[in-house]
Design an enzyme around this catalytic site. Structure first.
Site, mmCIF file in Angstrom:
data_model
loop_
_atom_site.group_PDB
_atom_site.id
_atom_site.type_symbol
_atom_site.label_atom_id
_atom_site.label_comp_id
_atom_site.label_asym_id
_atom_site.label_seq_id
_atom_site.Cartn_x
_atom_site.Cartn_y
_atom_site.Cartn_z
ATOM 1 N N TYR A 69 -1.838 -1.362 10.305
ATOM 2 C CA TYR A 69 -2.064 -1.270 8.919
ATOM 3 C C TYR A 69 -0.888 -1.055 8.356
ATOM 4 O O TYR A 69 0.007 -1.939 7.534
ATOM 5 C CB TYR A 69 -3.177 -0.758 8.334
ATOM 6 N N SER A 106 1.001 -1.107 0.001
ATOM 7 C CA SER A 106 0.105 -0.014 0.061
ATOM 8 C C SER A 106 0.790 1.235 0.037
ATOM 9 O O SER A 106 1.963 1.133 0.323
ATOM 10 C CB SER A 106 -0.937 0.038 1.323
#
Length: 316
Positions: A175, A163
């Site tokens: 995350y 990401s």
């Protein structure tokens, strides 16, 4: 002088365009194993590769997800139930894959399965971090290690979904930590496997509308974490900070692209091109905001985020 420079840049661009258009032969004979195919990028990629004639081995978390995917694809696609947090599930899926690929080996492994927790670090406990790391990083590593011999046999590809938040941490929670770990694991893996002709690519999407970022679930999960925080933490940050965070998250979700092919086209190129890239950034927000920010001096990036954010109630 400028004419020579323009000619050199033009020649380099033309050469790169030509190299990236070279496609691997006999795609219809190549097997690709994809995790996280219930929805989102994994589901879209499975259908996309199936239409191209490749042999897709789709790993889903639920039988319902597997059935829905099979109903939208050809008979070539096969599915298996896989929980990347459980060793026995990974071992069983690996054996299932080996029975299908045989001596040809596994051409492509796409590690796509993932979950997200976005919140202020101080609102969380160790278990909240561990839950995300177990799926996004440790699960990815264990799946890769189990399937690596088959990928090496085919001199194939490993495609890991990271990401832009693996390059620039904008939120607390596990995350970004997990995606930074994916970047590090992928870099070391790429260098180690280069001796065997195996290529490793990293996909770095920006904001996209997937099951992980749905407007009806992401803000509510943040609110739930706030409710679980201690009274002291709530007093320090204040309700105004929470409302501002929820508004920011909602704005980001609404601004996210719904065109998942921007990501899956990158995955497909990494699997089918003779000369795949090391990294793929997907989405204009990734290219024009997140990635440029990560190359700025740290103090400048910190100042930009400080200026953009609403401060906690008891901030200095």
């Amino acid at each position: 002088m400028w004419l020579y420079l323009v000619a050199l840049v033009g020649l380099w661009t033309l050469l790169r365009w030509y190299r990236e258009r070279q496609v691997v032969s006999h795609l219809q004979d190549k097997y690709v194993f994809i995790t996280g195919c219930d929805s989102g990028f994994g589901n879209q990629l499975a259908r996309q590769l199936d239409r191209r004639g490749m042999r897709v081995l789709a790993a889903c978390l639920t039988e319902k997800g597997a059935e829905e995917l099979r109903s939208k694809t050809s008979d070539r696609l096969e599915s298996v139930i896989l929980d990347v947090t459980k060793t026995e599930s990974i071992v069983a899926a690996t054996q299932w894959m080996k029975e299908r690929v045989g001596n040809r080996g596994l051409w492509g492994l796409v590690n796509n399965a993932g979950i997200g927790t976005f919140a202020v670090n101080e609102w969380l406990n160790k278990q909240a971090f561990a839950k995300v790391l177990d799926v996004n990083l440790l699960g990815l590593i264990e799946v890769t290690l189990n399937m690596l011999p088959s990928v090496r046999k085919a001199r194939g590809r490993v495609v890991n979904v990271s990401s832009v938040l693996g390059r620039l941490s904008c939120f607390g929670g596990g995350y970004s930590i997990s995606k930074y770990g994916v970047e590090a694991f992928s870099d070391s893996l790429r260098r180690e496997l280069s001796y065997f002709g195996v290529k490793v690519a990293i996909i770095e999407p920006g904001g996209f509308k997937t099951a992980m970022t749905r407007s009806d679930t992401l803000p509510s999960s943040i609110k739930m974490l706030w409710d679980q925080a201690s009274s002291e933490v709530k007093e320090i940050y204040g309700e105004k900070f929470l409302l501002s965070l929820l508004e920011t998250v909602n704005s980001m979700v609404e601004a996210g692209s719904g065109d998942l092919t921007l990501v899956t086209d990158c995955m497909e190129h990494a699997l089918t091109s003779c000369h795949p890239r090391t990294r793929y950034s997907a989405g204009w927000d990734a290219k024009l905001f997140y990635l440029p920010l990560c190359y700025l001096p740290t103090f400048l990036t910190d100042a930009i985020f400080y200026w953009m954010s609403v401060k906690p109630a008891q901030a200095l």
